[in-house]
Design a protein around this motif. Structure first.
Motif, PDB file in Angstrom:
ATOM      1  N   ILE A 249       5.712  35.307 -23.014  1.00 52.11           N
ATOM      2  CA  ILE A 249       6.846  34.372 -23.096  1.00 52.11           C
ATOM      3  C   ILE A 249       6.831  33.701 -24.462  1.00 52.11           C
ATOM      4  O   ILE A 249       5.764  33.286 -24.934  1.00 52.11           O
ATOM      5  N   ALA A 250       8.001  33.577 -25.098  1.00 56.81           N
ATOM      6  CA  ALA A 250       8.106  32.752 -26.314  1.00 56.81           C
ATOM      7  C   ALA A 250       8.758  31.430 -25.932  1.00 56.81           C
ATOM      8  O   ALA A 250       9.798  31.417 -25.267  1.00 56.81           O
ATOM      9  N   ALA A 251       8.147  30.323 -26.349  1.00 52.27           N
ATOM     10  CA  ALA A 251       8.692  28.970 -26.108  1.00 52.27           C
ATOM     11  C   ALA A 251       9.198  28.451 -27.453  1.00 52.27           C
ATOM     12  O   ALA A 251       8.412  28.129 -28.335  1.00 52.27           O
ATOM     13  N   ILE A 252      10.534  28.388 -27.586  1.00 49.59           N
ATOM     14  CA  ILE A 252      11.132  28.167 -28.913  1.00 49.59           C
ATOM     15  C   ILE A 252      11.755  26.777 -29.009  1.00 49.59           C
ATOM     16  O   ILE A 252      12.708  26.459 -28.290  1.00 49.59           O
ATOM     17  N   GLN A 253      11.226  25.962 -29.914  1.00 53.60           N
ATOM     18  CA  GLN A 253      11.900  24.697 -30.226  1.00 53.60           C
ATOM     19  C   GLN A 253      12.175  24.657 -31.717  1.00 53.60           C
ATOM     20  O   GLN A 253      11.466  25.278 -32.512  1.00 53.60           O
ATOM     21  N   GLY A 254      13.245  23.958 -32.097  1.00 49.58           N
ATOM     22  CA  GLY A 254      13.571  23.822 -33.514  1.00 49.58           C
ATOM     23  C   GLY A 254      13.901  25.177 -34.140  1.00 49.58           C
ATOM     24  O   GLY A 254      14.421  26.089 -33.498  1.00 49.58           O
ATOM     25  N   VAL A 255      13.534  25.289 -35.428  1.00 45.75           N
ATOM     26  CA  VAL A 255      13.882  26.506 -36.182  1.00 45.75           C
ATOM     27  C   VAL A 255      13.050  27.708 -35.730  1.00 45.75           C
ATOM     28  O   VAL A 255      11.835  27.595 -35.536  1.00 45.75           O
ATOM     29  N   ALA A 256      13.720  28.840 -35.563  1.00 46.67           N
ATOM     30  CA  ALA A 256      13.032  30.140 -35.407  1.00 46.67           C
ATOM     31  C   ALA A 256      13.808  31.099 -36.299  1.00 46.67           C
ATOM     32  O   ALA A 256      14.948  31.462 -35.981  1.00 46.67           O
ATOM     33  N   THR A 257      13.229  31.461 -37.430  1.00 42.06           N
ATOM     34  CA  THR A 257      13.980  32.300 -38.358  1.00 42.06           C
ATOM     35  C   THR A 257      13.147  33.467 -38.871  1.00 42.06           C
ATOM     36  O   THR A 257      11.917  33.484 -38.717  1.00 42.06           O
ATOM     37  N   GLY A 258      13.850  34.443 -39.443  1.00 38.65           N
ATOM     38  CA  GLY A 258      13.190  35.568 -40.087  1.00 38.65           C
ATOM     39  C   GLY A 258      12.218  36.286 -39.162  1.00 38.65           C
ATOM     40  O   GLY A 258      12.476  36.484 -37.973  1.00 38.65           O
ATOM     41  N   ILE A 259      11.078  36.621 -39.726  1.00 39.15           N
ATOM     42  CA  ILE A 259      10.088  37.400 -38.976  1.00 39.15           C
ATOM     43  C   ILE A 259       9.613  36.641 -37.732  1.00 39.15           C
ATOM     44  O   ILE A 259       9.269  37.254 -36.715  1.00 39.15           O
ATOM     45  N   THR A 260       9.631  35.295 -37.785  1.00 39.73           N
ATOM     46  CA  THR A 260       9.175  34.533 -36.603  1.00 39.73           C
ATOM     47  C   THR A 260      10.158  34.704 -35.449  1.00 39.73           C
ATOM     48  O   THR A 260       9.752  34.830 -34.286  1.00 39.73           O
TER      49      THR A 260
END
Ligand code: T3D
Length: 265
Positions: free
Chosen positions: A106-117
């Motif tokens: 599972i990915a828990a995404i807050q704020g910026v998630a860009t490019g390779i991330t």
């Protein structure tokens, strides 16, 4: 599993391991060491039977700002030929380790998630976004093509038209919009991201782990197959699932009107 990493925090809790990219001062931009440590921890989680679900997260206010551009800047300034394919091979090892993980990720995404991330998050099985998430396929902004599997995962998640728009315009997609277009599975208030992710991860960690591995194989391999071939694969995988202790336990639990306890085998 080792826990003494510099750029990755490792927390184990009831069959769940939470791997947190930990360079908050630079929004978890991925440098050589972070990439190396993240790959090592993901690969270790795959082989650790005590771990039945993996969570990827980011420390501080972002999930992650992509490749650390100071490393690219130094390479450009030194006049060295930056062997991007060598660097990419390391990212590819991580992407494949996530995708081939024999348990849910599972990915828990807050704020910026860009490019390779962002593309690392797209390799995960499930994505939970906070309502402050800003997902951006930001490669074109620095004159690069999407890598880390983005050319593969993005159109499969959101369709070719939307993927092309995201890659060409490289604009932020909010958490709510990401949920609407299928880029993430769920968008929750930021204050609930940790609680929601942990609850989901624990639920999966108490599930039939071996069967989950077979489900992942069926879904991911079927993306490349015609129906006939997928049905053939499904038959093989169902034989394996039918033979698990968890399948027997679940049927027995149903027949005896009790809750099943899955051991993951
Ligand atoms: O090998 C390969 O081929 C892999 C290739 C991969 C390519 C990619 O990953 S493409 C995407 C690369 N990343 C970016 O282009 C993002 C660059 N960062 C930004 O545009 C902005 O920082 C953000 C939009 C992400 C966030 O903006 P904001 O205003 O919220 O924060 P900020 O103030 O810009 O950033 C905070 C700090 O993080 C700042 O450092 P400072 O000034 O406080 O010392 C900033 O320099 C640093 N930072 C952010 N992103 C990166 C970074 N440092 C290094 N590399 C970064 N990617």
């Amino acid at each position: 599993m080792r826990t003494d990493f510099k750029n990755v925090l490792v927390e184990q809790d009831e069959g769940v391991v939470i791997l947190t990219m930990n360079r908050p001062d630079v929004l978890n931009a991925i440098n050589t060491l972070l990439l190396q440590e993240l790959t090592e921890t993901v690969e270790a989680a795959a082989h650790d039977d005590a771990i039945r679900c993996v969570v990827l997260a980011g420390a501080g206010r972002a999930f992650g700002a992509g490749q650390d551009l100071t490393e690219f800047g130094s390479a450009h300034a030194s006049g060295e030929t930056h062997l991007v394919s060598e660097q990419l091979a390391k990212y590819h090892r991580l992407i494949l380790a996530i995708r081939q993980m024999p348990k849910p990720v599972i990915a828990a995404i807050q704020g910026v998630a860009t490019g390779i991330t962002l593309n690392i998050a797209l390799a995960c099985d499930i994505r939970i976004a906070a309502d402050n998430a800003r997902l951006r396929e930001g490669f074109a902004l620095i004159g690069l093509v999407p890598d880390g599997g983005g050319g593969y995962t993005l159109p499969r998640l959101v369709g070719l038209g939307r993927a092309m728009e995201m890659a060409l315009l490289a604009e932020d997609i909010s958490g709510a919009e990401a949920e609407r277009i299928g880029l993430v599975n769920r968008c929750v208030p930021l204050s609930e991201l940790d609680k929601t992710t942990r609850a989901l991860a624990k639920r999966l960690a108490h599930g039939p782990t071996w069967t989950y591995q077979l489900i992942k194989e069926l879904m991911y391999k079927s993306l490349e197959m015609d129906l006939q071939t997928s049905l053939h694969l499904e038959g093989h995988l169902q034989e394996a699932a039918y033979a698990t202790a968890d399948h027997r336990e679940a049927v027995d639990a149903f027949l005896h009107k009790r809750t099943a306890t899955f051991i993951g085998k």
